[in-house]
Every structure is written in structure tokens, then in C-alpha cells.
Scaffold this motif. Structure first.
Motif, PDB file in Angstrom:
ATOM      1  N   UNK A  65     -40.426   8.762 -11.990  1.00 31.60           N
ATOM      2  CA  UNK A  65     -40.135   8.022 -11.150  1.00 31.60           C
ATOM      3  C   UNK A  65     -40.604   8.004  -9.713  1.00 31.60           C
ATOM      4  N   UNK A  66     -40.302   6.597  -9.340  1.00 38.13           N
ATOM      5  CA  UNK A  66     -41.492   6.746  -7.686  1.00 38.13           C
ATOM      6  C   UNK A  66     -40.030   6.421  -6.501  1.00 38.13           C
ATOM      7  N   UNK A  76     -38.777   5.986  -0.267  1.00 35.94           N
ATOM      8  CA  UNK A  76     -38.222   6.326   0.818  1.00 35.94           C
ATOM      9  C   UNK A  76     -38.391   7.661   1.345  1.00 35.94           C
ATOM     10  N   UNK A  77     -38.014   8.097  -0.439  1.00 35.59           N
ATOM     11  CA  UNK A  77     -38.578   9.943   0.121  1.00 35.59           C
ATOM     12  C   UNK A  77     -39.617  10.309   0.389  1.00 35.59           C
ATOM     13  N   UNK A  78     -40.905   9.949   0.534  1.00 33.63           N
ATOM     14  CA  UNK A  78     -42.256  10.144   0.038  1.00 33.63           C
ATOM     15  C   UNK A  78     -42.644  11.417   1.324  1.00 33.63           C
ATOM     16  N   UNK A  79     -43.411  12.414   0.738  1.00 38.56           N
ATOM     17  CA  UNK A  79     -44.060  13.518   1.943  1.00 38.56           C
ATOM     18  C   UNK A  79     -42.465  14.075   2.638  1.00 38.56           C
ATOM     19  N   UNK A 117     -46.569  11.802  -2.542  1.00 39.46           N
ATOM     20  CA  UNK A 117     -46.898   9.631  -1.273  1.00 39.46           C
ATOM     21  C   UNK A 117     -46.524   9.178  -2.089  1.00 39.46           C
ATOM     22  N   UNK A 118     -45.766   9.304  -3.191  1.00 36.43           N
ATOM     23  CA  UNK A 118     -45.116   8.122  -4.582  1.00 36.43           C
ATOM     24  C   UNK A 118     -43.506   8.630  -4.019  1.00 36.43           C
ATOM     25  N   UNK A 119     -43.179   9.667  -3.330  1.00 31.13           N
ATOM     26  CA  UNK A 119     -41.182  10.489  -3.637  1.00 31.13           C
ATOM     27  C   UNK A 119     -41.547  10.962  -5.185  1.00 31.13           C
ATOM     28  N   UNK A 120     -42.502  11.357  -5.637  1.00 29.20           N
ATOM     29  CA  UNK A 120     -42.154  12.003  -7.476  1.00 29.20           C
ATOM     30  C   UNK A 120     -42.399  13.646  -6.416  1.00 29.20           C
TER      31      UNK A 120
END
Length: 285
Positions: A46-47, A50-53, A66-69
């Protein structure tokens, strides 16, 4: 083995620090892989841009990519992929290689023996990773082709080991007695040779398992292993290489997962080699 020998082996195994450490480390990642079939903290596919990195936190134990996973969820599923690919690949190598080696040893000096050994030499002439990359590049990326590529190299490894170990047993008295009793070469190989080289095969299988995990990670790193959206430790490292200064956790956690798993398997293999050593076995009895 007798009950006394079994107790002696168990006592020696419990008193072998390297074996216990390797067993614990390996079992931990196997447990992670099994649990991932039933539960992961987040959906690893699931991407959530907004929560990436995000760095490691109470919500995301290993941070996010980098995709928020969720990285921990991806590590869990990646353990499943790496262990499954390595297990099947080593199984293929053992199932096909051991009978070839036993047959070659039973017909030493024959045309079959020569063909098997020269075929082994041909496979060993190519570096294992290069051979795997060539096979997956020809047939396409994916977990199945990665299994085939890694399994192909394992076949001559087990064939050569089985042949070398079996040759020394064909001159033993109990084998000569079986031949006098009228048993054929195939039956002798199955009933007398294989049980006596089983320890060697188990130790070698553990070592090849760790090498297969490294090979699977390498193939995934160059894009020839398991394909997205399925997480893979090697692909996680590939995704992290351009972001390591911004989010070092993206590289550290899958890297440590590979290191610890391989270390655990190697320690367990070294421990098994010591435990199966005939001299130490006599001392235990």
C-alpha cells in the motif's frame, strides 16, 4: 542412531554456541516469514506518499520507504520470498544432483560418469551469479526463473559432493557384502550409500541455502528477481541506493536482514559439521 547416541547428539548440540546462535537467528527469520502469511503491521504494497521516508518510530518500527510503505512489513514479506526461493532452489539442486552423483559413483569410469563430471565442470566454468543473470535475462525476470537459475548451479554442487563421498564407500566391507548378496548398484546406493552421506548433504544444504539467499538478493537488486509489488530484500536495497543520505534506514534494515540470515545459516552449517564429525561423535558416545 541409538537412544544413547541421540541423547549425546542433543547434549552436544545444546552445548555448541555457534550452532545454537545460528539456529536462533535462522529460526527468527523463518518465523517472520511464516507470520507474514497471516499478519503484517501494514499492507506492504500500500502506497502512502504523505508518510514517505519516515524514520523508525513506534508506529513504523523500521520507518517507511520512498512510497510510504512500512519497511518492517516489507522485511517480513521479503523474508518469505528469499527463504522460499532459496529453499526450492536448493531442493531442486539436491533432488537432481544427488541421484546424478550416486549414479556416477556407482558406474565409476563409465561414459555416464564422464558425462556427469564434464557437465559439472562446464557449469562451474561460469561464475554462479553470472550464470543466474544470464538465465533470468533470457527467460525473463521473476521468482520462478530465479529459482531455476539458482537451482541449476546447485545441481553440480550436490552431484560432485555425492559422487566424491560415495566413491569412498563403495570399497567398504558392508557394500562388498551387499554386492555378494546379489543387490544391484541402485539398491546399494539407496540402502547403504545414501544414508551414510546424508550428514554431508545436510551440512552442504545449509551452506547452499545461505548462498541461495545471497543470489536471490543479487538478482532482485539488478531487477531480475521477484517483481513489484512483491517486496524483496535485494530490490529494497536497489531502491535505497539513491536515497541513502536522506533515509539510511531504507538500506540498513534490509542489509542487516540479509547479513543476519546468512550469518545464522553459516553458523548453523558450521555447527552441524562439527556435530556430525565422526571423531566428535565417538567422543559423545
Amino acid at each position: 542412531m541409538t537412544a544413547t547416541t541421540d541423547r549425546g547428539f542433543l547434549r552436544a548440540a545444546l552445548g555448541h554456541p555457534a550452532f545454537i546462535a545460528g539456529l536462533v537467528l535462522s529460526a527468527f527469520f523463518v518465523l517472520l516469514a511464516l507470520v507474514s502469511f497471516l499478519w503484517t503491521p501494514f499492507d506492504p504494497t500500500q502506497l502512502d506518499i504523505p508518510q514517505k521516508l519516515q524514520p523508525p518510530s513506534l508506529e513504523h518500527w523500521f520507518g517507511t520507504d520512498h512510497f510510504g510503505r512500512d519497511m518492517f512489513s516489507m522485511i517480513m514479506v521479503g523474508a518469505r520470498v528469499s527463504i522460499a526461493v532459496a529453499f526450492v532452489a536448493v531442493g531442486v539442486g539436491m533432488v537432481l544432483g544427488v541421484p546424478l552423483g550416486l549414479y556416477a559413483a556407482a558406474h565409476r569410469g563409465s561414459l555416464i560418469d564422464e558425462v556427469v563430471m564434464r557437465g559439472n565442470d562446464l557449469v562451474f566454468a561460469f561464475p554462479s551469479l553470472l550464470l543466474a543473470i544470464m538465465i533470468t535475462a533470457v527467460f525473463g525476470p521473476g521468482a520462478i526463473n530465479a529459482i531455476i537459475a539458482i537451482g541449476v548451479f546447485n545441481i553440480p554442487v550436490f552431484a560432485r559432493l555425492a559422487r566424491g563421498a560415495a566413491l569412498s564407500l563403495w570399497t567398504r566391507d558392508y557394500v562388498l557384502a551387499a554386492r555378494v548378496a546379489g543387490k544391484g548398484k541402485a539398491r546399494i546406493s539407496l540402502e547403504h550409500i545414501l544414508p551414510n552421506i546424508g550428514n554431508l548433504l545436510i551440512v552442504q544444504g545449509t551452506i547452499q541455502f545461505s548462498l541461495a539467499i545471497l543470489a536471490e538478493a543479487a538478482l532482485a537488486y539488478v531487477g531480475l528477481g521477484a517483481q513489484p509489488p512483491l517486496p524483496s530484500w535485494g530490490r529494497m536495497l536497489a531502491d535505497a541506493q539513491t536515497l541513502i543520505s536522506l533515509a539510511p534506514h531504507m538500506a540498513l534494515f534490509p542489509g542487516f536482514a540479509i547479513i543476519i540470515t546468512v550469518l545464522g545459516l553459516n553458523l548453523m552449517g558450521d555447527g552441524l559439521r562439527d556435530l556430525f564429525d565422526p571423531k566428535l561423535r565417538r567422543d559423545r558416545t
